[in-house]
Design an enzyme around this catalytic site. Sequence first.
Site, PDB file in Angstrom:
ATOM      1  N   LYS A 197       0.840  -1.194   0.000  1.00 55.92           N
ATOM      2  CA  LYS A 197       0.000   0.000   0.000  1.00 55.92           C
ATOM      3  C   LYS A 197       0.877   1.247   0.000  1.00 55.92           C
ATOM      4  CE  LYS A 197      -0.481   0.048   5.041  1.00 55.92           C
ATOM      5  NZ  LYS A 197      -1.412   0.117   6.185  1.00 55.92           N
ATOM      6  N   TYR A 223      18.284  28.372   8.035  1.00 52.75           N
ATOM      7  CA  TYR A 223      17.157  29.142   8.546  1.00 52.75           C
ATOM      8  C   TYR A 223      17.128  29.148  10.068  1.00 52.75           C
ATOM      9  CZ  TYR A 223      14.844  29.480   3.965  1.00 52.75           C
ATOM     10  OH  TYR A 223      14.514  29.758   2.659  1.00 52.75           O
TER      11      TYR A 223
END
Length: 357
Positions: free
Chosen positions: A33, A253
Amino acid sequence: MRPARALIDLQALRHNYRIARETTGAKALAVIKADAYGHGAVRCAQALEAEADGFAVACIEEALELRAAGIRAPVLLLEGFFEADELALIVEHDFWCVVHSLWQLEAIEQAALSKPVTVWLKLDSGMHRVGLHPKDYPSAYQRLLASGKVAKIVLMSHFARADELHEQSSADQVAVFEAARKGLAAEISLRNSPAVLGWPQIPSDWVRPGIMLYGATPFEEANAVAERLQPVMTLESKVISVRELPAGEPVGYGARFITDKPMRIGVVAMGYADGYPRQAPTGTPVLVAGQRSRILGRVSMDMLCIDLTDVPQAGLGSTVELWGKNILASDVAKWADTIPYQIFCNLRRVPRLYSGD
């Protein structure tokens, strides 16, 4: 071309499937899946079809993709059907179907089917996600038999805490399951990856290996069988820039990392838009130019920074393994406070290259 890529070793995938078969002696549905947990469902199914007893997917869209690619092996829909009109497609394509709710049972009873279907009847034995209540389970089994619309029934349930090897709840769930199925003549399926690897005492005619197929352990502690697994995916990229920074300089950042000495910093073409976890902190391991190192600062959308200070052989163009055979996905997941299931499934934008056909 951007150097980020995922290398998929299909021979390792087959090796891991065989471990599931050999250690349990049971039939095994390969769980593919979510695009085979980010590894590519069609290619993984093609690699396993010659020896797999079948496949398991979440929904009919995933199953239809396999049939369109020529996969003829049994395919189980783990969530069953969402609308009654899907039953026509289930019959047409010979899918196997989980029934976990009374409305699904009623839909089968009321449907005009051209041939009977194979049903995996799911019990809620304690996870309380989906599954029939124990009091409804025997009668649901009998109703399916009486409908004349079912060719075979497999009895199943799913564990909530099988990855916790010292937790009592799995044994409690088995007891609930055994009580609910008493007197019902059918094969059973209980064991998922952690139960395959760590719970040999739990009975199961069918097992459902998922994360173990891809070479990642579901456990936090060591496990002898899990240690035999081979990582299937190697996520790698290259150093695209090198910086020499003095002490006291911020990296990335938010200035989440400040150099505490003169340092050599490598910038890697890999970021959270590729599926690498943004929350991975400074210290998360990488392998660069064959040597173990670490991430520095915050992961950006398309790039991240690594420490090259003690890797003098590394530089522009050096290969960086983010996870794979040397840096385990489970270790990266632990640093990022998540699980390998999620980091595999989040993979996107990165091309997959296959070997081991």
